[in-house]
Design a protein around this motif. Structure first.
Motif, PDB file in Angstrom:
ATOM      1  N   SER B 106       0.811  -1.203   0.000  1.00 19.86           N
ATOM      2  CA  SER B 106       0.000   0.000   0.000  1.00 19.86           C
ATOM      3  C   SER B 106       0.852   1.263   0.000  1.00 19.86           C
ATOM      4  O   SER B 106       0.338   2.355  -0.213  1.00 19.86           O
ATOM      5  CB  SER B 106      -0.966  -0.002   1.187  1.00 19.86           C
ATOM      6  OG  SER B 106      -0.239  -0.048   2.378  1.00 19.86           O
ATOM      7  N   PRO B 110      -0.336   2.148  -6.869  1.00 17.53           N
ATOM      8  CA  PRO B 110      -0.689   0.978  -7.674  1.00 17.53           C
ATOM      9  C   PRO B 110      -0.767   1.252  -9.176  1.00 17.53           C
ATOM     10  O   PRO B 110      -0.712   0.322  -9.960  1.00 17.53           O
ATOM     11  CB  PRO B 110      -2.061   0.571  -7.127  1.00 17.53           C
ATOM     12  CG  PRO B 110      -2.608   1.803  -6.511  1.00 17.53           C
ATOM     13  CD  PRO B 110      -1.423   2.549  -5.976  1.00 17.53           C
ATOM     14  N   VAL B 111      -0.907   2.512  -9.576  1.00 17.00           N
ATOM     15  CA  VAL B 111      -1.116   2.764 -11.003  1.00 17.00           C
ATOM     16  C   VAL B 111       0.139   3.310 -11.698  1.00 17.00           C
ATOM     17  O   VAL B 111       0.081   3.701 -12.842  1.00 17.00           O
ATOM     18  CB  VAL B 111      -2.307   3.712 -11.248  1.00 17.00           C
ATOM     19  CG1 VAL B 111      -3.564   3.177 -10.612  1.00 17.00           C
ATOM     20  CG2 VAL B 111      -2.018   5.114 -10.752  1.00 17.00           C
ATOM     21  N   LYS B 112       1.257   3.345 -10.960  1.00 21.69           N
ATOM     22  CA  LYS B 112       2.482   3.823 -11.597  1.00 21.69           C
ATOM     23  C   LYS B 112       3.527   2.706 -11.628  1.00 21.69           C
ATOM     24  O   LYS B 112       3.603   1.906 -10.700  1.00 21.69           O
ATOM     25  CB  LYS B 112       3.043   5.033 -10.837  1.00 21.69           C
ATOM     26  CG  LYS B 112       2.199   6.292 -11.027  1.00 21.69           C
ATOM     27  CD  LYS B 112       2.667   7.401 -10.105  1.00 21.69           C
ATOM     28  CE  LYS B 112       3.931   8.041 -10.579  1.00 21.69           C
ATOM     29  NZ  LYS B 112       3.757   9.065 -11.607  1.00 21.69           N
ATOM     30  N   TYR B 156       4.330  -3.103 -12.476  1.00 19.44           N
ATOM     31  CA  TYR B 156       3.512  -2.393 -11.477  1.00 19.44           C
ATOM     32  C   TYR B 156       3.644  -3.113 -10.133  1.00 19.44           C
ATOM     33  O   TYR B 156       3.947  -4.311 -10.103  1.00 19.44           O
ATOM     34  CB  TYR B 156       2.045  -2.371 -11.922  1.00 19.44           C
ATOM     35  CG  TYR B 156       1.819  -1.485 -13.105  1.00 19.44           C
ATOM     36  CD1 TYR B 156       1.655  -0.109 -12.935  1.00 19.44           C
ATOM     37  CD2 TYR B 156       1.790  -1.996 -14.399  1.00 19.44           C
ATOM     38  CE1 TYR B 156       1.470   0.719 -14.015  1.00 19.44           C
ATOM     39  CE2 TYR B 156       1.605  -1.163 -15.488  1.00 19.44           C
ATOM     40  CZ  TYR B 156       1.439   0.197 -15.297  1.00 19.44           C
ATOM     41  OH  TYR B 156       1.269   1.022 -16.352  1.00 19.44           O
ATOM     42  N   HIS B 158       1.660  -4.472  -8.069  1.00 21.56           N
ATOM     43  CA  HIS B 158       0.930  -5.718  -7.802  1.00 21.56           C
ATOM     44  C   HIS B 158       1.559  -6.915  -8.509  1.00 21.56           C
ATOM     45  O   HIS B 158       1.191  -8.041  -8.255  1.00 21.56           O
ATOM     46  CB  HIS B 158      -0.539  -5.574  -8.207  1.00 21.56           C
ATOM     47  CG  HIS B 158      -0.742  -5.514  -9.693  1.00 21.56           C
ATOM     48  ND1 HIS B 158      -0.549  -4.350 -10.404  1.00 21.56           N
ATOM     49  CD2 HIS B 158      -1.092  -6.453 -10.589  1.00 21.56           C
ATOM     50  CE1 HIS B 158      -0.782  -4.583 -11.679  1.00 21.56           C
ATOM     51  NE2 HIS B 158      -1.114  -5.842 -11.828  1.00 21.56           N
ATOM     52  N   HIS B 366     -11.102 -17.397 -15.156  1.00 22.57           N
ATOM     53  CA  HIS B 366     -10.793 -16.015 -15.479  1.00 22.57           C
ATOM     54  C   HIS B 366     -12.084 -15.356 -15.932  1.00 22.57           C
ATOM     55  O   HIS B 366     -12.542 -15.569 -17.047  1.00 22.57           O
ATOM     56  CB  HIS B 366      -9.743 -15.981 -16.577  1.00 22.57           C
ATOM     57  CG  HIS B 366      -9.231 -14.610 -16.839  1.00 22.57           C
ATOM     58  ND1 HIS B 366      -8.264 -14.032 -16.057  1.00 22.57           N
ATOM     59  CD2 HIS B 366      -9.574 -13.704 -17.765  1.00 22.57           C
ATOM     60  CE1 HIS B 366      -8.033 -12.820 -16.517  1.00 22.57           C
ATOM     61  NE2 HIS B 366      -8.816 -12.600 -17.544  1.00 22.57           N
ATOM     62  N   GLY B 367     -12.686 -14.565 -15.083  1.00 20.34           N
ATOM     63  CA  GLY B 367     -13.893 -13.843 -15.459  1.00 20.34           C
ATOM     64  C   GLY B 367     -15.097 -14.762 -15.621  1.00 20.34           C
ATOM     65  O   GLY B 367     -15.100 -15.902 -15.179  1.00 20.34           O
ATOM     66  N   LEU B 368     -16.107 -14.268 -16.300  1.00 23.99           N
ATOM     67  CA  LEU B 368     -17.405 -14.924 -16.385  1.00 23.99           C
ATOM     68  C   LEU B 368     -17.352 -16.187 -17.240  1.00 23.99           C
ATOM     69  O   LEU B 368     -17.864 -17.232 -16.877  1.00 23.99           O
ATOM     70  CB  LEU B 368     -18.413 -13.923 -16.970  1.00 23.99           C
ATOM     71  CG  LEU B 368     -19.869 -14.321 -16.939  1.00 23.99           C
ATOM     72  CD1 LEU B 368     -20.314 -14.601 -15.524  1.00 23.99           C
ATOM     73  CD2 LEU B 368     -20.688 -13.199 -17.535  1.00 23.99           C
ATOM     74  N   PHE B 369     -16.702 -16.101 -18.394  1.00 23.73           N
ATOM     75  CA  PHE B 369     -16.726 -17.223 -19.321  1.00 23.73           C
ATOM     76  C   PHE B 369     -15.383 -17.931 -19.395  1.00 23.73           C
ATOM     77  O   PHE B 369     -15.242 -18.938 -20.048  1.00 23.73           O
ATOM     78  CB  PHE B 369     -17.100 -16.743 -20.731  1.00 23.73           C
ATOM     79  CG  PHE B 369     -18.408 -16.032 -20.791  1.00 23.73           C
ATOM     80  CD1 PHE B 369     -19.593 -16.745 -20.737  1.00 23.73           C
ATOM     81  CD2 PHE B 369     -18.458 -14.644 -20.869  1.00 23.73           C
ATOM     82  CE1 PHE B 369     -20.800 -16.088 -20.784  1.00 23.73           C
ATOM     83  CE2 PHE B 369     -19.671 -13.995 -20.921  1.00 23.73           C
ATOM     84  CZ  PHE B 369     -20.848 -14.706 -20.869  1.00 23.73           C
ATOM     85  N   GLY B 370     -14.375 -17.337 -18.727  1.00 24.03           N
ATOM     86  CA  GLY B 370     -13.024 -17.833 -18.924  1.00 24.03           C
ATOM     87  C   GLY B 370     -12.721 -19.028 -18.047  1.00 24.03           C
ATOM     88  O   GLY B 370     -13.033 -19.056 -16.864  1.00 24.03           O
ATOM     89  N   ASP B 371     -12.132 -20.044 -18.633  1.00 26.67           N
ATOM     90  CA  ASP B 371     -11.601 -21.146 -17.873  1.00 26.67           C
ATOM     91  C   ASP B 371     -10.258 -21.439 -18.508  1.00 26.67           C
ATOM     92  O   ASP B 371     -10.181 -21.859 -19.657  1.00 26.67           O
ATOM     93  CB  ASP B 371     -12.533 -22.368 -17.979  1.00 26.67           C
ATOM     94  CG  ASP B 371     -12.072 -23.488 -17.072  1.00 26.67           C
ATOM     95  OD1 ASP B 371     -10.872 -23.510 -16.739  1.00 26.67           O
ATOM     96  OD2 ASP B 371     -12.899 -24.325 -16.695  1.00 26.67           O
TER      97      ASP B 371
END
Lengths: 313, 690
Positions: B106, B110-112, B156, B158, B366-371
């Motif tokens: 923290s 996180p965005v740089k 980045y 993360h 990964h997400g809704l449809f991702g496997d």
């Protein structure tokens, strides 16, 4: 990226199909039959029967739904009973007018809200913050019609510097289209900005308390640099969705402003279509509104991805 | 030792720091004096609420709008920080005076990119151009030993591990060669192995850059590793300071003694003696007693002498100071250690909890449809058992599967394969929603962070009462009486029932969590890092409480922890996990005696030892845990093992060597050879790989 668009396009198609079905069925099963809604209360039973026969309305509903979808795919949106023209003739014209109003408003709302929201949120509790917060709360809490009437009574009735209507037609008094747009844009911007400023301010306040802001300050940066280089982008991540949702509101939700200023826009068209039970127009309008809604969601997701490297795939 | 000829780099001159709150002035630091010479490293220790972080932030002059230095001075390089202009302040912050923070994730934006965050420091302070700043950043990333610095620049935060993030923060602080580095709990929250590596890095960089360090920590072991001198803070006062060696050998303040004594140093166990504790807690800065702040909690306090007038600072020679009137009357300090006893372990007693060939695999989505089609093998053929009324401890770095194991046991996830038997009943495949009330009652959990597990809007009485009504079917009246009894068991007063979580201290909250878990009279209690978030004194009290409960109630504990000293103290059996596998299992006394599995050896050597006389060479594991999606075909530890013998480690799963009493090690090196290597003191290849 391709995967992203593929997924969202699929999602959009599914949504559109679902909405078209729901709207179609609602018109079908709400009180009164379709022919009656089309012809109005004063048509005779014979006329209703005749239209029912001619439109094939006595055939099964599922068949007619697929027929409707088939026509839609060919670009035939149906015929508007209210305006006595094909739906596509009127809907895109009105949509264009609204998009015009929306674009001007949006171009003002976003930078102004960012400026006020960031300035307010960067020093929570300061005099500037409090003033902006009070302004934003007031702007957001006065209803659009009240603000419309209020502004109109100052600038139209009292000062006589602006026209009270925005019909987009060269009118008798000779007001230019630019002058006609001033009041509707002002009402929309003030009302909507109040909301967006509060969102951005809240996000900025939160960001200013993050440890990485402390890191930036203790690196010896000037306050200005901390805000511009470290806080700004983080503070915009959360409001992106909210800002994109405003496009929805600006396209489909400004019916009150359009009515107050007699603006020939999409919202007012939908209102008239609903009051007149102009089914073809309602159905087409609903699809357009949903399309805009899903499209802005995609824009919002793209904005998210651009701002926040953590959610980039 | 303070050298009189050198003028100090940093000097607190009777600095008094307060926060102006609505309820009044909270005087957090009543008048603090100490100094740090150029190039010197000073540690600052004490319980939470003692003002350590306030000192750090006061040095940076970052106390917020409410905080200010009301009198005295904080001199840095001969000038008072409090009277500097904003411009002057900005010129020394990040340039002469840099800070490293507790939570590196923290503390980084996180965005740089890492590169841009590093480069901006020389750009601001040295007027460096892009190219020069880039070169400086790259050199610094090399110095903090981040592999492939050029690629790290474009990443980045993360995308780095916790240890790597902290290296970046350290690089950022040292890039302008500051004369003072303030480190506020820089290794708290990191794995022991990562902590050891970061501490060694700090030691090394300190010598190279000749920066002075103020090192704040609640962990005495880490301070010993890095510092020359130590200051012990209590209630905003520095109650003792001196060289590390002097203070640890001959602590002159009862509080320092208390802090040292409540540590479960490696080698002690519960069969020896209970840990000593410091009763009570730090007082509120809103009201200070006229005499010694510590008197209320002090075993040596005398009514009158200690409680009526402000206490003077006594000089004990060699720069050793103690703020205690009785410091010369204290008995000679005797370090408590080596007190281990023998637990009775009857091998014929059937296990309470038996885990055989347990597997848990997740499909990576990964997400809704991702496997992605990949599977994460979180637990891979895990075998272990816990005997009734005994403690089984599970240790390992984060990502080793210990939390997944706890989730399977508690039914939050179900097992993929293998067996988990509680008193011969299979529970691994039964999700928590399908578990009968009787099973839920048998198995209860206590979590690491009591803050997030207690609902802030429910009173203590409600929380415990509800557990009683649901698990034991008690009536409201019965539950009330039982709640009072349970509070008494966890040594809290009966009127705690009416309090809400925000009115409790961290240790009290954890006691409530334990009381709630006890409500159903569980046979098994799973404690996931139950003392990691607590101060050492509170930790000792909770550990004693758990051990007492076990003796009285014969509860079986499954104790998950990363702190080896605590594990050594608590456990009867220990399972050392790495990447979803148990690499070593056995009785605690045997697991902590050679031969060790090379991973156990590395963990033990990494554990910070709060004793300046016992600081050996350490094995530093480099690299991070390999991904659990593509496990190596051979030994899971082969990629980081300092005792790797050759290709066989990468290709062939190691055999399980049985060493008697159920002690087993999964390693290609025969146990006899391991003993020779470790007893003979043959140093493991330290960080030998590319």
């Amino acid at each position: 990226m391709l995967r992203f668009f593929g997924k969202h396009a699929l999602f959009m198609v599914i949504t559109l199909i679902a909405v078209s079905f729901i709207v179609f069925m609602m018109n079908e099963f709400s009180p009164g039959d379709v022919a009656r809604k089309e012809l109005g209360a004063y048509a005779t039973q014979e006329q209703v029967d005749l239209l029912t026969e001619r439109l094939g309305l006595n055939r099964p509903v599922v068949v007619r739904y697929f027929e409707y979808i088939g026509k839609l795919l060919q670009g035939d949106l149906g015929y508007s009973q209210r305006f006595k023209v094909p739906v596509s003739d009127i809907i895109f014209n009105r949509l264009g007018n609204t998009a015009f109003l929306a674009a001007i408003s949006f171009a003002l709302i976003v930078p102004l809200s960012m400026l006020l929201g960031i300035v307010a949120g960067m020093r929570e509790g300061s005099l500037v913050d409090r003033s902006i917060t009070i302004f934003a709360t007031m702007a957001a809490s006065v209803p659009e019609f009240a603000m419309g009437v209020f502004l109109a009574s100052i600038f139209v009735v009292w000062l006589k510097v602006l026209p009270g209507t925005a019909t987009l037609l060269p009118d008798a008094a000779g007001w230019s289209i630019g002058a006609q747009l001033v009041l509707p844009v002002a009402v929309i911007v003030l009302y909507d900005m109040g909301y967006v400023v509060s969102m951005i301010r809240a996000s900025m306040v939160e960001v200013m308390q993050r440890p990485y802001i402390r890191t930036a300050v203790l690196k010896g940066m000037s306050f200005r640099r901390v805000i511009l280089r470290h806080a700004l982008r983080n503070a915009m991540i959360n409001p992106v969705t909210v800002i994109m949702l405003q496009i929805n509101y600006l396209i489909a939700g400004v019916v009150v402003v359009e009515t107050v200023f007699a603006y020939p826009g999409f919202g007012r068209m939908m209102l008239e279509a609903a009051l007149f039970k102009d089914i073809a127009l309602i159905e087409a309008g609903a699809l357009v509104a949903v399309f805009v809604c899903v499209a802005t969601q995609i824009l919002g997701d793209l904005g998210y991805m651009a701002l926040d490297p953590r959610i980039r795939a | 030792m303070t050298d009189r000829t050198v003028s100090p780099l940093l000097e607190f001159r009777n600095a008094r720091i307060s926060f102006m709150l609505r309820v009044g002035e909270a005087n957090v630091i009543p008048g603090l004096s100490f100094s740090i010479n150029p190039g010197e490293a000073m540690g600052l220790v004490g319980e939470s609420g003692c003002g350590k972080s306030t000192v750090a932030l006061a040095i940076m002059r970052y106390l917020g709008r409410a905080g200010r230095v009301t009198s005295g001075q904080i001199m840095f390089e001969g000038r008072d920080i409090a009277s500097m202009s904003e411009d002057e302040l900005r010129r020394i912050r990040g340039k002469r005076l840099a800070m490293v923070y507790q939570d590196p994730m923290s503390s980084l934006n996180p965005v740089k990119t890492i590169g841009s965050q590093l480069m901006e420091v020389p750009i601001i302070h040295d007027d460096a151009d892009e190219a020069k700043a880039r070169a400086m950043a790259l050199r610094m990333l090399d110095e903090v030993k981040l592999p492939d610095a050029a690629s790290v620049m474009n990443r980045y935060p993360h995308q780095l591990s916790g240890g790597q993030q902290q290296r970046v923060v350290i690089a950022m602080a040292l890039i302008t060669q500051p004369s003072l580095l303030v480190m506020d709990e820089p290794t708290t929250g990191l794995d022991v192995t990562v902590e050891a590596a970061v501490l060694d890095l700090v030691r090394e960089l300190r010598q190279r850059h000749n920066s002075a360090i103020l090192f704040i920590s609640h962990n005495l072991g880490t301070v010993v590793r890095v510092c020359d001198r130590i200051g012990v803070m209590y209630a905003g006062e520095m109650v003792e300071q001196g060289t590390i060696r002097e203070v640890f050998a001959n602590p002159g303040h009862p509080y320092t003694r208390g802090l040292l004594d409540c540590l479960p140093t490696l080698g002690r166990d519960k069969h020896g003696s209970p840990l000593s504790t410091i009763p009570g807690q730090v007082g509120s800065p809103l009201s200070r007693p006229p005499g010694c702040s510590f008197a209320k909690r002090c075993a040596f306090a005398e009514e009158g002498r200690c409680t009526t007038v402000p206490i003077a600072i006594e000089t004990l020679g060699g720069g050793h100071l103690a703020q205690c009137v009785r410091t010369r009357e204290l008995p000679p300090y005797q370090r408590r250690e080596g007190l281990s006893g023998v637990g009775n372990d009857d091998e014929s007693v059937p296990a309470m909890l038996e885990i055989t060939a347990l597997r848990k695999t997740y499909r990576q989505t990964h997400g809704l449809f991702g496997d992605t089609g990949k599977t994460v093998k979180a637990l891979n053929d895990v075998d272990m058992f816990a005997k009734p009324g005994k403690t089984l401890a599970i240790v390992g770095e984060s990502g080793c599967g210990k939390s997944t194991l706890a989730k399977v046991l508690s039914g939050l996830v179900t097992s993929t394969d293998g067996a988990v038997r509680l008193e011969r009943e299979e529970i691994g495949t039964v999700g928590v929603d399908k578990r009968p009330q009787s099973l839920k009652r048998k198995l209860q959990m206590v979590f690491q962070n009591p803050d997030s597990t207690l609902n802030p809007s429910h009173s203590v009485g409600y929380v415990i009462g509800r557990a009683l009504r649901r698990l034991k079917g008690m009536s409201r009246r019965e539950a009330e009486n039982e709640t009072a009894r349970l509070l008494d068991v966890v040594k809290l007063n009966g009127d705690f029932a009416h309090r809400k979580p925000h009115q409790l201290s961290g240790g009290q909250k954890q006691r409530i969590a334990i009381a709630r878990a006890l409500a159903g009279d569980p046979e098994v209690m799973i404690a996931d890092e139950p003392v990691s978030a607590l101060d050492v004194s509170v930790q000792a009290a909770i550990i004693n409480l758990l051990n007492e409960l076990q003796t009285e109630r014969k509860t079986t504990f499954l104790f998950i922890s990363h702190d080896l000293a605590v594990v050594r103290y608590m456990a009867d059996h220990v399972a050392v996990m790495y990447l979803g596998k148990v690499v070593e299992f056995g009785r605690a006394a045997e697991v902590f005696e050679p031969p060790f599995h090379p991973y156990t050896e590395a963990l033990l050597s990494a554990a910070p030892v709060p004793d300046p006389t016992r600081q050996g060479e350490r094995i530093i594991l480099d690299g991070a845990l390999p991904s659990a999606t593509d496990l190596p075909p051979g030994c899971p530890f082969s990629s980081r093992c300092p005792r790797k013998v050759g290709a066989i480690c990468d290709t062939t799963p190691p055999p399980e060597q049985q060493l008697g009493h159920g002690h087993r090690i999964a390693c290609h090196i025969p146990a006899v050879e391991l003993v020779a290597l470790q007893r003979g003191g043959a140093p493991a290849k330290v960080a030998a790989k590319a």
